[in-house]
Each structure stands twice: as structure tokens, then as C-alpha cells.
Enzyme design. Structure first.
Site, PDB file in Angstrom:
ATOM      1  N   CYS A   1     -13.074   4.284   8.708  1.00 20.59           N
ATOM      2  CA  CYS A   1     -14.478   3.890   8.856  1.00 20.59           C
ATOM      3  C   CYS A   1     -14.576   2.409   8.534  1.00 20.59           C
ATOM      4  O   CYS A   1     -13.988   1.942   7.569  1.00 20.59           O
ATOM      5  CB  CYS A   1     -15.350   4.695   7.895  1.00 20.59           C
TER       6      CYS A   1
ATOM      7  N   CYS B   1     -16.118   9.334   0.790  1.00 21.18           N
ATOM      8  CA  CYS B   1     -15.876   8.289   1.785  1.00 21.18           C
ATOM      9  C   CYS B   1     -15.377   8.891   3.103  1.00 21.18           C
ATOM     10  O   CYS B   1     -14.533   9.789   3.115  1.00 21.18           O
ATOM     11  CB  CYS B   1     -14.842   7.317   1.217  1.00 21.18           C
TER      12      CYS B   1
ATOM     13  N   ASP C   1       0.804  -1.220   0.000  1.00 19.76           N
ATOM     14  CA  ASP C   1       0.000   0.000   0.000  1.00 19.76           C
ATOM     15  C   ASP C   1       0.841   1.276   0.000  1.00 19.76           C
ATOM     16  O   ASP C   1       0.469   2.263   0.613  1.00 19.76           O
ATOM     17  CB  ASP C   1      -0.918  -0.032   1.242  1.00 19.76           C
TER      18      ASP C   1
END
Length: 310
Positions: free
Chosen positions: A241, A214, A133
């Protein structure tokens, strides 16, 4: 040669499992034509919001041979971070489970380096790079190609026996291996993630997320003020979230991780709502010493908490 390919694939799988990776899949390193078209459309529509970095290195994102010369294989791995531990005060601002413990970038990168070292020691001189990532790699698309799950309607990778609470990681190497096949999509007619998203970030049909809507984007990526239109829509999330994962039926199969580095700081889950409202930079530095939450920095987390309390 085929026997070598089989043996090497088996060797790598066994070592990856020993290092704690749960699911291991292998995909042929090649240009991603269909994924390139989807990414281009997503960027053209501006669904990446202010994440300008998503526009950079387009050619690297869709072609692994530009990241590793002569690349032949993409090894896709998943690492579980699920925990059934919760914040004690149900009224306290919430933090995504993936950020409870030590920053996953460092934890998993070390394991990937060990795996690459193992490959070189046991198979031969292999050219390769580790990714977690932090580089222009379409991780979820490679993971889908390698059969480690399917891309759900919430656009997260889902595994039918493990859910979706896991990190993705890759090794791109110039070694030929046995390749896996994509897994079928088991989302069916379910729309729980679409229905539950308070900011309507997931498109009505699913499989497409407007990143600029988002909650994770607002609380982590966005560096400026959060738009007032989203007041009272965050359901008390101050960092990240988990809503679309919490409602996903496949996550009933999630099992708690066994990674000591992902255990939360002793104070983190004990902090009450008022503790968060009164948080100082000193407390922030202590509780999030090696955490991914450091990414927002103290002013960013304070901005999020202030936004929640109005």
C-alpha cells in the site's frame, strides 16, 4: 588518525554514490537504549500482529556489536525506487511501487557487497556485514541517527529533498568513521497520512503504526484469511500500500529512479482488472519472475484479489 577518518568517510561516500545510493549517512555503532524501549512497548502492545519474527533476536536488533564483532560504524544508505509509471487500468487491483521491478533485496545486496569489497581494497582489512531488510536491524532508527532523513508520522523515513520512496540499507563495520547528526523533524502539524489511512493503522498523534491494521501487513505478512471487518477498506490494494506516501507533501520532491532492475515487467502495468481476476499461476510466475511479490506466492496474491472482489 583524524585525517584518515575523514578521508575514509569521503572515499566510502563517493563510492556509494557511484553505485547509485542517493543518501549516505554514518552513525556510531552503539547500543540503542531509547529505541529498545520503543520496540519493547510496540511488541508488548501486540502491534506486530502475527509477525512473530519481530519478537526474535531482540538483543541483536538493538546492539550492532552483536551482529558484527567490534563494530564501530553503521553506514546507512538509501536507494530510490520511485517511478511515475502507473497501472493503465485505474480499476485494476493495485500493487505498491516498490514491487514493480526486480526484488530489491537482491539488487541492493549486490551493491552493498561491492561497497564492502571497495572498502577492503582501498582502506584495509575491515570486518563487516551487509543488511537489506532481511536481518534483525532497526533500519529506520539507524537511518534517522545517521541523518539520512527523519521518521515521519507514518513511521517511514522522509528526506526533505527526496521524499520517502526509497529502500534502506546498511553496512555495519569495525572501522571508525566521521559521524553525522540526526535531522530535525519537518512533519509539523500535517496529518495527511493519518487522515488518509483507510484502516486507521496510524495512531491519531502519528509516529506509531499498528502493524496488525496495515494494508501491507494484511496483503503480505498475514498468512491466514483477512478479517472480514476490513472488507471495503483496502482501496483496491492487492500487494502492499502506498497511500501514506501518496498523500505526503514531501513526495512532491520524488524523482523517477534510474535503476534498470526496477523497471516493471512489460505486462505488469498493462494488465486490466479482468486479467487480475482471471490470473493463473503461469501468468503469476511470468510477470513476477524475480519480484518481491513472489513472497506472497500465487495462493496469497489470489486470496488478496478474491478479498477485494468479495
Amino acid at each position: 588518525m583524524k585525517l584518515n577518518v575523514q578521508n575514509n568517510t569521503k572515499l566510502i561516500t563517493q563510492e556509494a554514490q557511484r553505485l547509485g545510493f542517493e543518501t549516505i549517512g554514518f552513525a556510531k555503532a552503539e547500543h540503542m537504549d531509547e529505541e529498545a524501549r520503543h520496540l519493547e512497548t510496540w511488541l508488548t502492545k501486540g502491534l506486530h500482529g502475527k509477525m512473530q519474527y519481530m519478537e526474535n533476536h531482540f538483543d541483536l536488533r538493538v546492539d550492532p556489536t552483536k551482529l558484527v564483532a567490534g563494530a564501530k560504524s553503521v553506514i546507512c544508505l538509501t536507494y530510490n525506487y520511485y517511478t511515475d509509471q502507473e497501472q493503465i487500468d485505474t480499476e485494476a487491483p493495485k500493487i505498491s511501487k516498490y514491487a514493480y521491478g526486480k526484488d530489491y533485496h537482491f539488487v541492493i545486496k549486490e551493491k552493498l557487497k561491492e561497497l564492502l569489497h571497495f572498502i577492503r581494497e582501498n582502506i584495509g582489512e575491515v570486518n563487516g556485514r551487509c543488511f537489506v531488510d532481511s536481518a534483525p536491524v532497526l533500519e529506520r532508527d539507524w537511518a534517522s541517527r545517521a541523518g539520512t532523513g527523519w521518521t515521519g508520522k507514518n513511521t517511514l523515513l522522509i528526506h526533505p529533498k527526496k521524499g520517502s520512496y526509497f529502500f534502506l540499507a546498511e553496512l555495519i563495520i569495525d572501522l571508525e568513521l566521521e559521524y553525522d547528526h540526526p535531522m530535525r523533524d519537518y512533519c509539523g502539524t500535517c496529518t495527511r497520512c493519518i487522515d488518509a489511512c483507510p484502516t486507521e493503522a496510524i495512531s491519531p498523534q502519528g509516529y506509531l503504526v499498528d502493524g496488525s491494521k496495515c494494508i501491507s501487513y494484511f496483503t503480505i505478512e498475514l498468512k491466514e484469511a483477512i478479517p472480514e471487518d476490513y472488507k471495503d477498506k483496502f482501496e483496491n490494494w492487492m500487494f502492499g500500500c502506498d497511500i501514506c506516501q501518496e498523500v505526503c507533501p514531501w513526495n512532491r520532491f520524488s524523482k523517477p529512479h534510474t535503476e534498470p532492475a526496477f523497471e516493471p515487467h512489460p505486462d505488469l502495468l498493462q494488465m486490466k482488472k479482468q486479467d487480475w481476476l482471471d490470473i493463473t499461476e503461469e501468468v503469476f510466475q511470468k510477470v513476477f519472475k524475480d519480484s518481491a511479490v513472489k513472497r506472497t506466492k500465487f495462493p496469497g496474491l489470489k486470496r488478496n484479489i478474491d478479498f477485494l472482489k468479495g
